[in-house]
Design a protein around this motif. Sequence first.
Motif, PDB file in Angstrom:
ATOM      1  N   ASN A  12       0.923  -1.203  -0.072  1.00 61.26           N
ATOM      2  CA  ASN A  12       0.056   0.151  -0.004  1.00 61.26           C
ATOM      3  C   ASN A  12       1.028   1.293   0.030  1.00 61.26           C
ATOM      4  O   ASN A  12       1.382   1.846   1.132  1.00 61.26           O
ATOM      5  N   ASP A  14       0.486   4.162  -0.345  1.00 61.18           N
ATOM      6  CA  ASP A  14      -0.024   5.617   0.412  1.00 61.18           C
ATOM      7  C   ASP A  14       0.266   5.435   1.779  1.00 61.18           C
ATOM      8  O   ASP A  14       0.068   6.455   2.799  1.00 61.18           O
ATOM      9  N   TRP A  15       0.278   4.225   2.506  1.00 55.01           N
ATOM     10  CA  TRP A  15       0.357   3.994   3.815  1.00 55.01           C
ATOM     11  C   TRP A  15       2.015   4.098   4.065  1.00 55.01           C
ATOM     12  O   TRP A  15       2.495   4.162   5.209  1.00 55.01           O
ATOM     13  N   LYS A  17       5.560   4.681   4.600  1.00 51.33           N
ATOM     14  CA  LYS A  17       6.325   6.001   5.051  1.00 51.33           C
ATOM     15  C   LYS A  17       8.001   5.638   4.539  1.00 51.33           C
ATOM     16  O   LYS A  17       8.853   6.744   5.083  1.00 51.33           O
ATOM     17  N   LEU A  52       7.938 -11.571   7.844  1.00 58.15           N
ATOM     18  CA  LEU A  52       8.502 -10.807   8.845  1.00 58.15           C
ATOM     19  C   LEU A  52       8.269  -9.133   8.521  1.00 58.15           C
ATOM     20  O   LEU A  52       8.008  -8.503   9.186  1.00 58.15           O
ATOM     21  N   GLU A  54       5.698  -7.965   7.064  1.00 52.15           N
ATOM     22  CA  GLU A  54       4.203  -7.859   6.977  1.00 52.15           C
ATOM     23  C   GLU A  54       3.858  -7.545   8.611  1.00 52.15           C
ATOM     24  O   GLU A  54       3.132  -6.549   8.820  1.00 52.15           O
ATOM     25  N   LEU A  55       4.730  -8.294   9.446  1.00 51.52           N
ATOM     26  CA  LEU A  55       4.517  -8.235  10.796  1.00 51.52           C
ATOM     27  C   LEU A  55       5.176  -6.902  11.385  1.00 51.52           C
ATOM     28  O   LEU A  55       4.650  -6.555  12.490  1.00 51.52           O
ATOM     29  N   ARG A  56       6.168  -6.583  10.877  1.00 53.35           N
ATOM     30  CA  ARG A  56       6.898  -5.555  11.460  1.00 53.35           C
ATOM     31  C   ARG A  56       6.650  -4.165  10.942  1.00 53.35           C
ATOM     32  O   ARG A  56       6.938  -3.190  11.505  1.00 53.35           O
ATOM     33  N   CYS A  57       6.001  -4.119   9.781  1.00 47.72           N
ATOM     34  CA  CYS A  57       5.666  -2.839   9.168  1.00 47.72           C
ATOM     35  C   CYS A  57       4.896  -1.966  10.215  1.00 47.72           C
ATOM     36  O   CYS A  57       3.813  -2.261  10.675  1.00 47.72           O
ATOM     37  N   PRO A  58       5.458  -0.880  10.599  1.00 46.57           N
ATOM     38  CA  PRO A  58       4.636   0.167  11.115  1.00 46.57           C
ATOM     39  C   PRO A  58       3.511   0.490  10.553  1.00 46.57           C
ATOM     40  O   PRO A  58       2.669   1.186  11.448  1.00 46.57           O
ATOM     41  N   ASP A  59       3.578   0.696   9.432  1.00 46.26           N
ATOM     42  CA  ASP A  59       2.405   1.335   8.917  1.00 46.26           C
ATOM     43  C   ASP A  59       1.465   0.539   8.165  1.00 46.26           C
ATOM     44  O   ASP A  59       0.249   0.787   7.266  1.00 46.26           O
ATOM     45  N   LEU A  60       1.463  -0.958   8.614  1.00 43.38           N
ATOM     46  CA  LEU A  60       0.588  -1.875   7.931  1.00 43.38           C
ATOM     47  C   LEU A  60       0.274  -1.774   6.579  1.00 43.38           C
ATOM     48  O   LEU A  60      -0.595  -2.214   5.965  1.00 43.38           O
ATOM     49  N   ILE A  62       2.289  -3.577   4.054  1.00 43.64           N
ATOM     50  CA  ILE A  62       2.866  -4.961   3.424  1.00 43.64           C
ATOM     51  C   ILE A  62       1.943  -5.846   3.662  1.00 43.64           C
ATOM     52  O   ILE A  62       1.471  -6.116   4.802  1.00 43.64           O
ATOM     53  N   GLU A  63       1.596  -6.590   2.530  1.00 48.44           N
ATOM     54  CA  GLU A  63       0.754  -7.978   2.720  1.00 48.44           C
ATOM     55  C   GLU A  63       1.276  -8.969   1.766  1.00 48.44           C
ATOM     56  O   GLU A  63       1.662  -8.747   0.730  1.00 48.44           O
TER      57      GLU A  63
ATOM     58  N   PRO B  13      -3.097   6.959   5.907  1.00 46.37           N
ATOM     59  CA  PRO B  13      -2.029   6.664   6.764  1.00 46.37           C
ATOM     60  C   PRO B  13      -1.983   7.307   8.311  1.00 46.37           C
ATOM     61  O   PRO B  13      -2.724   8.327   8.312  1.00 46.37           O
ATOM     62  N   HIS B  14      -1.649   6.475   9.129  1.00 42.12           N
ATOM     63  CA  HIS B  14      -1.887   7.011  10.513  1.00 42.12           C
ATOM     64  C   HIS B  14      -0.875   8.103  10.989  1.00 42.12           C
ATOM     65  O   HIS B  14       0.208   8.583  10.335  1.00 42.12           O
ATOM     66  N   GLY B  23       3.187   1.763  15.513  1.00 38.03           N
ATOM     67  CA  GLY B  23       2.590   1.095  14.562  1.00 38.03           C
ATOM     68  C   GLY B  23       2.783  -0.183  14.511  1.00 38.03           C
ATOM     69  O   GLY B  23       1.710  -1.383  14.204  1.00 38.03           O
ATOM     70  N   THR B  24       3.953  -0.892  14.987  1.00 39.72           N
ATOM     71  CA  THR B  24       4.292  -2.233  14.960  1.00 39.72           C
ATOM     72  C   THR B  24       3.461  -2.775  16.166  1.00 39.72           C
ATOM     73  O   THR B  24       3.118  -4.163  16.159  1.00 39.72           O
ATOM     74  N   ASN B  27       0.121  -3.211  15.016  1.00 39.79           N
ATOM     75  CA  ASN B  27       0.267  -4.385  13.940  1.00 39.79           C
ATOM     76  C   ASN B  27       0.055  -5.870  14.526  1.00 39.79           C
ATOM     77  O   ASN B  27      -0.682  -6.710  14.293  1.00 39.79           O
ATOM     78  N   ARG B  31      -2.991  -8.534  15.340  1.00 38.72           N
ATOM     79  CA  ARG B  31      -2.574  -9.963  14.982  1.00 38.72           C
ATOM     80  C   ARG B  31      -2.994 -11.124  15.905  1.00 38.72           C
ATOM     81  O   ARG B  31      -3.650 -12.211  15.764  1.00 38.72           O
ATOM     82  N   VAL B 175       8.597  -9.762  16.853  1.00 41.96           N
ATOM     83  CA  VAL B 175       7.194  -9.660  16.596  1.00 41.96           C
ATOM     84  C   VAL B 175       6.391 -10.799  16.813  1.00 41.96           C
ATOM     85  O   VAL B 175       5.308 -10.789  17.296  1.00 41.96           O
TER      86      VAL B 175
END
Lengths: 71, 268
Positions: A12, A14-15, A17, A52, A54-60, A62-63, B13-14, B23-24, B27, B31, B175
Amino acid sequence: MAKKKLKEHRINRDWCKGCGICVKFCPGKVLELDAMEKVVAVRPKDCICCKLCELRCPDLAIEIVEDEGDE
Amino acid sequence: MAIKDYLRERFFPHMWCPGCGHGTVLNTLLRAVEDLGLNKNDIVMTSGIGCSARISGYVDFHSLHTIHGRALAFATGVKLSRPELTLLVPMGDGDALAIGGNHFIHAARRNIDITAIVMNNRIYGMTGGQYSPLSGPGKKATTAPYKTIDNQFDVVELSKAAGASFVARTTTYHVQEAIEIFKKAITHKGFSVVEILTQCPTHYGRKNKEGDAVNMLEIYRDTTAKVGSKALTENPALLGRGIFVDKDTPEYCEEYEKIIQLAMREVA
């Protein structure tokens, strides 16, 4: 156990950063930041679907979409 | 992404800075909620004030963005009136332990079934980088240009002593561990504290020359070790991660229900 197969990186823009966390910690070195400082999957063939990024992304932003395919 | 069902996407975006660990935390927390299969209508998130507190605006749960340090007080009220709901209370380090220090220890003492998440970035980010009770000595902040002299709280020891029945620590680098810990904390019956180290590259990282978000995550990777691991016993300078307390002690709402039943019998 069947090996996980990548379908695509759904990013994404747009999200995102451009913090670079996913780029640095990707075990397959799949990701890079482009000229706009947004993440792109430049070597998707090396992706092991560890998710990893996807899970670490602070901006959510990536999928990892897996190929459910024939296996 | 199924976790998107738990997001209020219209606010993205936040507002957090690039590379902010908050953000993490969002996330990994979502989950954990997704893995547990919780219905978003059964979850209440209360938060106080600060960068961390903005998290309640991004989740599609019932949410209360309340006053500074008092998120746990509001959560206690919600839980006592509707004990069947799941209460998640993310707080910043200053919000939880300076402004809300008393609420924190008393919620732990009561052992009320709430999951308190201390998002520890060791600084007040939103107001411009003042030092917090978790900064520790020898750190730089806008209010400590010549370094801090205050000792920090140890969230784990404090929560243990105050009576929390579940206490854990993790980081935004680890994570997968964070998701597992959140799951256990949420399902635990009683007051659960999860301290999660989260990087603030804008203020804490820059003032203390810890580099960008990536460098700060590397620091979490290199300076922490799992409790019970060989690395931690060999090098006590490392910070322990994992679950420190997980015990069954009487839960506040259940004890209160017994009092209600007792009083009703007296009246009848």
